[in-house]
Design an enzyme around this catalytic site. Structure first.
Site, PDB file in Angstrom:
ATOM      1  N   GLN A 260       0.806  -1.216   0.000  1.00  0.00           N
ATOM      2  CA  GLN A 260       0.000   0.000   0.000  1.00  0.00           C
ATOM      3  C   GLN A 260       0.840   1.267   0.000  1.00  0.00           C
ATOM      4  O   GLN A 260       0.349   2.337  -0.370  1.00  0.00           O
ATOM      5  CB  GLN A 260      -0.934  -0.006   1.213  1.00  0.00           C
ATOM      6  CG  GLN A 260      -2.204   0.786   1.036  1.00  0.00           C
ATOM      7  CD  GLN A 260      -3.016   0.340  -0.153  1.00  0.00           C
ATOM      8  OE1 GLN A 260      -3.078   1.024  -1.168  1.00  0.00           O
ATOM      9  NE2 GLN A 260      -3.646  -0.823  -0.050  1.00  0.00           N
ATOM     10  N   CYS A 410     -22.034  -6.348   4.295  1.00  0.00           N
ATOM     11  CA  CYS A 410     -23.373  -6.746   4.723  1.00  0.00           C
ATOM     12  C   CYS A 410     -23.761  -8.041   4.030  1.00  0.00           C
ATOM     13  O   CYS A 410     -23.847  -8.097   2.804  1.00  0.00           O
ATOM     14  CB  CYS A 410     -24.369  -5.639   4.389  1.00  0.00           C
ATOM     15  SG  CYS A 410     -26.033  -5.972   4.978  1.00  0.00           S
TER      16      CYS A 410
END
Length: 466
Positions: A260, A410
């Protein structure tokens, strides 16, 4: 389209057609065919004359369709540079020769093989120059995940057999609870299968791993410490240099997942003092599918290769080299060496602008995750924010104008918070609605403004339904 239209307009077809008609007419002077033939010719001639008009009509219809399609398929604003980056034109240019002229096997001793070998050598030199090491310390892989696997599994397999022969028990590894899955799951796998023991050190509310927690976890059997250079979700920069100094004092190998950070901050392996460092090209404007592993001189003797076959990549990674992708990562790292500071300034300015504007709109209903000072120990492009009382999934569904990543998932009606946000103890009311917004070299100020407006409208629509 214009050239085609002109060609039809200025075509000599009509002139040649008339010449042909005259010849045919002469041949059938005494036949009733002449009258019929003329009628046919006239129709053909008319058709040729009206062709440009019809072509224009078709062109206009095509333009209308194209405009409509573009309007329907307009791309969202890309604020997901931490997930992957667009490919730089300079990188594409470096790859191009290997799509056409340069082919063969780099292991071959003839002309074609030698040309490919030159390409690999150039890329290795570019990578070494960027990282501040020698070319022989660079191992090309398929990406950061493979680099991490080779670094961790390779060293642990070596020490597992060494410890076994010396009746020392199991080697010990130190890593953190907030590592990317490409490190975290590798350690879990080795631990489950009895190759080593692992200590997982935690982080504070800013996502920062303390040097003391790592030092306190060291045992006599510790052979490897693996801590990410920066967190992929909230962008917190870790004290790698300080941890590496402790590791060196204890003769422990130090590995860092630098996926990253590369292209966002300046990375020099000698300054960091690490033994092993992993990279993935698609984080710095290179296509997915290629990465590399820095292996400090002498450490290669403590790594067991994980892919058996021939002796490519100094005997650590078997398989015919993907020269086109290797050329790509070489060009990408050369670009990083030239542009990293400029990119950092650009992305930090836009990231900060994004946060200021979001806070102006949402105030106490938005939370900055990670260090409280946005410019302190954080990647310059990364912004992790939580929207109070909302779900990241519903923001995604409502705000199609932005492409970004979530801090929660979710599934089947339940919301799963990421391991990183849980470890940071981010309040649930904000963690459930966390987005990771990351800027890049191609992000513009206009896009930042448009993104804030889009998020504001999306949240208003969500709240209006509640």
């Amino acid at each position: 389209i214009e050239k085609v239209t002109d060609a039809v307009k200025h075509s000599e077809a009509q002139h040649r057609l008339k010449e042909g008609i005259e010849k045919v007419t002469d041949a059938v002077k005494h036949s009733e065919a002449q009258h019929r033939l003329k009628e046919g010719f006239e129709k053909v001639s008319d058709a040729v004359q009206v062709a440009p008009h019809r072509v224009r009509e078709g062109i206009e219809k095509v333009k209308e369709v194209i405009k409509g399609e573009l309007k329907q398929e307009s791309k969202p604003i890309y604020l997901d540079y931490n997930a992957s980056t667009p490919t730089s034109p300079k990188v594409v240019q470096a790859m191009q020769p290997y799509l056409s002229d340069n082919y063969g096997n780099p292991g071959s001793s003839h002309y074609y093989g030698k040309q490919l070998k030159k390409g690999i050598d150039k890329a290795r030199q570019q990578a070494a120059s960027c990282l501040g090491c020698s070319p022989e310390e660079i191992i090309f892989t398929s990406g950061c995940t493979e680099s991490n696997n080779l670094a961790i599994k390779g060293t642990i397999e070596h020490f597992y057999h060494t410890f076994k022969s010396e009746h020392k028990g199991l080697p010990h590894v130190i890593t953190s609870t907030i590592e990317h899955a490409a490190v975290y799951e590798v350690c879990k796998h080795l631990e489950r299968n009895g190759f080593c023991t692992v200590t997982y050190v935690g982080c504070d509310s800013n996502g920062l791993i303390s040097v003391e927690s790592v030092a306190n976890a060291i045992k006599n059997e510790t052979v490897l410490i693996s801590i990410m250079h920066s967190n992929n979700e909230v962008g917190t920069l870790q004290p790698i240099k300080e941890i590496a100094e402790i590791a060196k004092q204890k003769s422990i190998l130090m590995h860092t997942d630098c996926a990253q950070s590369m292209g966002k901050v300046v990375i020099n392996v000698k300054d960091l003092g690490v033994s092993l460092l992993s990279l993935g090209g698609h984080k710095f404007y290179v296509p997915p599918g290629v990465g590399c592993l820095y292996v400090a001189s002498g450490v290669e003797k403590m790594i067991v290769k994980q892919m058996d076959g021939l002796s490519q990549e100094y005997g650590l990674r078997a398989g015919t080299e993907a020269v086109m992708l290797i050329a790509a990562i070489g060009a990408g790292l050369e670009l990083v060496e030239q542009s990293a500071v400029e990119w950092a300034d650009h992305t930090r300015k836009l990231r900060n602008e994004l946060w200021v504007k979001l806070f102006e709109v949402f105030g106490d209903n938005i939370r900055l995750n990670g260090p409280s000072d946005i410019n302190d120990r954080r990647l310059p492009n990364t912004l992790s924010v939580g929207f109070k009382g909302l779900l990241a999934s519903e923001i995604f569904d409502e705000c199609k104008e932005i492409a970004t990543s979530a801090g929660s998932a979710c599934n089947s009606g339940t919301v799963k918070i990421t391991r990183v946000l849980e470890e940071m103890k981010v309040p649930l009311e904000f963690a459930r609605g966390t987005l990771r917004l990351s800027t890049g070299a191609y992000t513009t100020s206009d896009e930042i403004t448009a993104a804030v407006v889009a998020l504001q409208k999306a949240v208003q629509r969500i709240n209006a339904r509640k």
